[in-house]
Design a protein around this motif. Sequence first.
Motif, PDB file in Angstrom:
ATOM      1  N   LEU A  59      55.854  -4.063  63.975  1.00 56.47           N
ATOM      2  CA  LEU A  59      57.337  -3.437  64.404  1.00 56.47           C
ATOM      3  C   LEU A  59      57.378  -2.125  64.770  1.00 56.47           C
ATOM      4  O   LEU A  59      57.841  -1.564  65.560  1.00 56.47           O
ATOM      5  CB  LEU A  59      58.286  -3.987  63.210  1.00 56.47           C
ATOM      6  N   ALA A  60      56.689  -1.542  63.787  1.00 60.01           N
ATOM      7  CA  ALA A  60      56.788   0.095  63.952  1.00 60.01           C
ATOM      8  C   ALA A  60      55.752   0.383  65.149  1.00 60.01           C
ATOM      9  O   ALA A  60      56.436   1.231  65.852  1.00 60.01           O
ATOM     10  CB  ALA A  60      56.154   0.887  62.434  1.00 60.01           C
ATOM     11  N   LYS A  61      54.655  -0.239  65.175  1.00 60.73           N
ATOM     12  CA  LYS A  61      53.754   0.150  66.155  1.00 60.73           C
ATOM     13  C   LYS A  61      54.324  -0.299  67.610  1.00 60.73           C
ATOM     14  O   LYS A  61      54.284   0.354  68.639  1.00 60.73           O
ATOM     15  CB  LYS A  61      52.487  -0.645  66.304  1.00 60.73           C
ATOM     16  N   GLN A  62      55.226  -1.349  67.584  1.00 55.92           N
ATOM     17  CA  GLN A  62      55.780  -1.591  68.932  1.00 55.92           C
ATOM     18  C   GLN A  62      56.916  -0.749  69.399  1.00 55.92           C
ATOM     19  O   GLN A  62      57.064  -0.303  70.486  1.00 55.92           O
ATOM     20  CB  GLN A  62      56.540  -3.032  68.642  1.00 55.92           C
ATOM     21  N   ALA A  63      57.689  -0.363  68.149  1.00 58.38           N
ATOM     22  CA  ALA A  63      58.961   0.772  68.633  1.00 58.38           C
ATOM     23  C   ALA A  63      58.099   2.161  68.967  1.00 58.38           C
ATOM     24  O   ALA A  63      58.625   2.517  70.079  1.00 58.38           O
ATOM     25  CB  ALA A  63      59.481   1.155  67.210  1.00 58.38           C
ATOM     26  N   GLN A  64      57.162   2.355  68.468  1.00 54.22           N
ATOM     27  CA  GLN A  64      56.387   3.780  68.833  1.00 54.22           C
ATOM     28  C   GLN A  64      56.029   3.402  70.297  1.00 54.22           C
ATOM     29  O   GLN A  64      56.021   4.554  71.188  1.00 54.22           O
ATOM     30  CB  GLN A  64      55.435   4.120  67.886  1.00 54.22           C
ATOM     31  N   GLU A  65      55.364   2.379  70.533  1.00 56.84           N
ATOM     32  CA  GLU A  65      54.747   2.304  72.076  1.00 56.84           C
ATOM     33  C   GLU A  65      55.968   2.088  72.956  1.00 56.84           C
ATOM     34  O   GLU A  65      55.928   2.617  74.058  1.00 56.84           O
ATOM     35  CB  GLU A  65      54.047   0.953  72.067  1.00 56.84           C
ATOM     36  N   ASP A  66      56.944   1.564  72.868  1.00 56.22           N
ATOM     37  CA  ASP A  66      58.036   1.485  73.541  1.00 56.22           C
ATOM     38  C   ASP A  66      58.709   2.754  73.907  1.00 56.22           C
ATOM     39  O   ASP A  66      59.163   3.270  74.909  1.00 56.22           O
ATOM     40  CB  ASP A  66      59.457   0.641  73.004  1.00 56.22           C
ATOM     41  N   ALA A  67      58.874   3.716  72.833  1.00 59.21           N
ATOM     42  CA  ALA A  67      59.248   5.058  72.849  1.00 59.21           C
ATOM     43  C   ALA A  67      58.335   5.635  73.763  1.00 59.21           C
ATOM     44  O   ALA A  67      58.675   6.573  74.741  1.00 59.21           O
ATOM     45  CB  ALA A  67      59.106   5.842  71.686  1.00 59.21           C
ATOM     46  N   ILE A 116      70.953   8.791  80.044  1.00 62.72           N
ATOM     47  CA  ILE A 116      70.017   8.673  79.384  1.00 62.72           C
ATOM     48  C   ILE A 116      70.270   9.294  77.958  1.00 62.72           C
ATOM     49  O   ILE A 116      70.694  10.475  77.865  1.00 62.72           O
ATOM     50  CB  ILE A 116      68.721   9.603  79.796  1.00 62.72           C
ATOM     51  N   PRO A 117      69.872   8.522  76.976  1.00 64.15           N
ATOM     52  CA  PRO A 117      70.217   8.853  75.530  1.00 64.15           C
ATOM     53  C   PRO A 117      69.614  10.332  75.203  1.00 64.15           C
ATOM     54  O   PRO A 117      68.576  10.624  75.761  1.00 64.15           O
ATOM     55  CB  PRO A 117      69.873   7.807  74.721  1.00 64.15           C
ATOM     56  N   ILE A 118      70.341  11.160  74.473  1.00 68.34           N
ATOM     57  CA  ILE A 118      69.788  12.652  74.011  1.00 68.34           C
ATOM     58  C   ILE A 118      68.511  12.319  73.257  1.00 68.34           C
ATOM     59  O   ILE A 118      67.563  13.147  73.342  1.00 68.34           O
ATOM     60  CB  ILE A 118      70.862  13.619  73.530  1.00 68.34           C
ATOM     61  N   ASP A 119      68.364  11.202  72.370  1.00 71.37           N
ATOM     62  CA  ASP A 119      67.432  11.044  71.518  1.00 71.37           C
ATOM     63  C   ASP A 119      66.436   9.972  71.940  1.00 71.37           C
ATOM     64  O   ASP A 119      65.781   9.219  71.207  1.00 71.37           O
ATOM     65  CB  ASP A 119      67.886  10.533  70.168  1.00 71.37           C
ATOM     66  N   TYR A 120      66.265   9.846  73.213  1.00 76.88           N
ATOM     67  CA  TYR A 120      65.393   8.999  73.997  1.00 76.88           C
ATOM     68  C   TYR A 120      64.022   9.043  73.665  1.00 76.88           C
ATOM     69  O   TYR A 120      63.241   8.064  73.609  1.00 76.88           O
ATOM     70  CB  TYR A 120      65.465   9.085  75.664  1.00 76.88           C
ATOM     71  N   THR A 121      63.554  10.187  73.144  1.00 78.27           N
ATOM     72  CA  THR A 121      62.233  10.320  72.619  1.00 78.27           C
ATOM     73  C   THR A 121      61.756   9.648  71.112  1.00 78.27           C
ATOM     74  O   THR A 121      60.768   9.475  70.981  1.00 78.27           O
ATOM     75  CB  THR A 121      61.810  11.674  72.466  1.00 78.27           C
ATOM     76  N   LYS A 122      62.898   9.594  70.313  1.00 77.11           N
ATOM     77  CA  LYS A 122      62.738   8.745  69.213  1.00 77.11           C
ATOM     78  C   LYS A 122      62.554   7.254  69.418  1.00 77.11           C
ATOM     79  O   LYS A 122      63.184   6.615  69.996  1.00 77.11           O
ATOM     80  CB  LYS A 122      63.757   9.048  68.248  1.00 77.11           C
ATOM     81  N   PRO A 123      61.610   6.829  68.599  1.00 74.86           N
ATOM     82  CA  PRO A 123      61.255   5.453  68.563  1.00 74.86           C
ATOM     83  C   PRO A 123      62.468   4.650  67.878  1.00 74.86           C
ATOM     84  O   PRO A 123      63.315   5.026  67.191  1.00 74.86           O
ATOM     85  CB  PRO A 123      60.216   5.211  67.547  1.00 74.86           C
ATOM     86  N   SER A 136      66.921   2.382  58.309  1.00 73.19           N
ATOM     87  CA  SER A 136      67.034   3.082  56.957  1.00 73.19           C
ATOM     88  C   SER A 136      65.443   3.324  56.375  1.00 73.19           C
ATOM     89  O   SER A 136      65.278   4.400  55.694  1.00 73.19           O
ATOM     90  CB  SER A 136      67.466   1.915  56.267  1.00 73.19           C
ATOM     91  N   CYS A 137      64.614   2.666  56.843  1.00 72.96           N
ATOM     92  CA  CYS A 137      63.109   2.901  56.524  1.00 72.96           C
ATOM     93  C   CYS A 137      62.017   3.005  57.583  1.00 72.96           C
ATOM     94  O   CYS A 137      60.825   3.067  57.435  1.00 72.96           O
ATOM     95  CB  CYS A 137      62.668   1.675  55.825  1.00 72.96           C
ATOM     96  N   ASN A 138      62.763   3.099  59.070  1.00 75.10           N
ATOM     97  CA  ASN A 138      61.767   3.177  60.092  1.00 75.10           C
ATOM     98  C   ASN A 138      60.846   2.213  60.060  1.00 75.10           C
ATOM     99  O   ASN A 138      59.671   2.341  60.387  1.00 75.10           O
ATOM    100  CB  ASN A 138      61.246   4.613  60.350  1.00 75.10           C
ATOM    101  N   ASP A 139      61.219   1.000  59.800  1.00 77.91           N
ATOM    102  CA  ASP A 139      60.341  -0.310  59.920  1.00 77.91           C
ATOM    103  C   ASP A 139      58.752  -0.062  58.749  1.00 77.91           C
ATOM    104  O   ASP A 139      57.802  -0.351  59.166  1.00 77.91           O
ATOM    105  CB  ASP A 139      59.840  -0.608  61.206  1.00 77.91           C
ATOM    106  N   SER A 140      59.233   0.509  57.614  1.00 80.67           N
ATOM    107  CA  SER A 140      58.082   0.763  56.756  1.00 80.67           C
ATOM    108  C   SER A 140      58.381  -0.099  55.555  1.00 80.67           C
ATOM    109  O   SER A 140      57.535  -0.486  54.594  1.00 80.67           O
ATOM    110  CB  SER A 140      58.099   2.112  56.589  1.00 80.67           C
ATOM    111  N   GLY A 141      59.727  -0.468  55.355  1.00 78.54           N
ATOM    112  CA  GLY A 141      59.935  -1.026  53.929  1.00 78.54           C
ATOM    113  C   GLY A 141      60.495  -0.459  52.958  1.00 78.54           C
ATOM    114  O   GLY A 141      60.727  -0.976  51.963  1.00 78.54           O
ATOM    115  N   ILE A 142      60.195   1.102  53.072  1.00 77.65           N
ATOM    116  CA  ILE A 142      60.333   1.776  51.981  1.00 77.65           C
ATOM    117  C   ILE A 142      61.359   2.874  52.428  1.00 77.65           C
ATOM    118  O   ILE A 142      61.059   3.654  53.436  1.00 77.65           O
ATOM    119  CB  ILE A 142      59.125   2.713  51.380  1.00 77.65           C
ATOM    120  N   ARG A 143      62.535   3.229  51.723  1.00 74.53           N
ATOM    121  CA  ARG A 143      63.335   4.260  52.003  1.00 74.53           C
ATOM    122  C   ARG A 143      62.724   5.779  51.580  1.00 74.53           C
ATOM    123  O   ARG A 143      61.626   5.661  51.020  1.00 74.53           O
ATOM    124  CB  ARG A 143      64.711   3.958  51.421  1.00 74.53           C
TER     125      ARG A 143
END
Length: 438
Positions: free
Chosen positions: A320-328, A394-401, A407-414
């Motif tokens: 999930l995290a890798k996909q979000a980063q690639e999409d960004a 375009i959203p101002i935070d478009y560079t963020k995944p 809450s955890c950025n797809d890491s499972g840990i806060r």
Amino acid sequence: MTKNNNNKKNTPFLYDTAVENIFINEYMPSAPDKFVKVYLVILMYENLNKEVTVTQIVKSLGISEGDVKRGIGYWENKGLIGRHKDKIYSISLKENYFGTSVSSCEDQGNLQDDRGYLLNSEANILENESLKSMYAEIEKKFERALSHDEIKKIDSAILGYRVSTELVVKAVDYSVNNGKKSMGYILKVLKSWLEHGYDTVDKIDEHIRMTDVRWSRYKRILKSLGFTRNLTEAERETIDTWFDELGYSMDQILEACSKTAGISNPNINYVNKVLVNWKKESEGVKTANGNNLRNKRSSNFQSDGRQSIHQLVKMRYDELAKQAQEDARIVIEDVNKRYPRINELTSAIREKNIELLTLNISYAPNKDELVARLKKEIDELENEKNRILHKADIPIDYTKPKYRCNSCNDSGIREDGSRCSCYMEIMEEIKIEEKQLL
């Protein structure tokens, strides 16, 4: 001169004690209150031309001798004070950081200490090529622009850990090669190296060569599978069990990897199943009747050789995290292609931020004026960029995944180290998928 010194000794409260801003910004926030008091009293006595002793500090602060000694030891370990026999003295933070004093810095042009810091005169303060080169190299490895917060964290690390830009780049390179692009992770790596005495690139390279055999294993396995990407953390843990738990040699594992030649999507899970089945066969376990293995398996595996649910959850998070980063990354490339001015403004803002951080560690006489001017220029650039983004919808935070879980950025840990609530959601999804496969 003697008269002046006597006046200081007789009327100490009429004088001021200078405290360096580096201490206030980098050391004071995290130091125990009593230890801060100890340090300030040491500075005061030095300013009064008095010898500093433990007894004097105890008398001034009204705290125990043990607290004073612990405070002195704390600052001595930080490199802020020194001791010679019974005498205690402070160490200039500017000299400790930059190898020079304020006066010599103001009188000279470019200066560089043995850690690679560049100290520039007013004319050259905005031309610190060492920092610019470092940030450019980091952004190249990240494959994106650094945020202002990330730049601030790096700047604080350089000041707080007293390391060269070369060492920071080394930590980034090491982390990215291990599939980690989190600034928090990178700074933990850097801190760990320094705590173990690895304060040069040569020492770090030797440390990696001597102790990190696992990474050479990972590279060989990746190459045999034809992968051009980095392994996820869960995949690395799985590979470790092949050596540590199942007891396979590299040749045996490479043979198992060759079994993927006939499938359309070679993957670590497939190789794992091959190796686990080989292990069962070698131990005489009949998989058809569901008998348990003779030897206790790693906690990463169930009795039938399948990976545990927690291992599968880790792998799902990585995906999930890798996909979000690639999409960004794809979004950023698309925006830069369609709106070149946005890309120009992003680069200009980044350059100005680097100039601002360089200026903050300088001794320019009109520093406040230069800082105010730079901040105004950055605000103007950001306002222009935001206007273009708004007009283009375009959203101002478009560079963020765009992570599934913020809450955890797809890491499972806060951030506080606790398990995120989405962990159970992911686990239930995987359980349902497993049942559908049966």
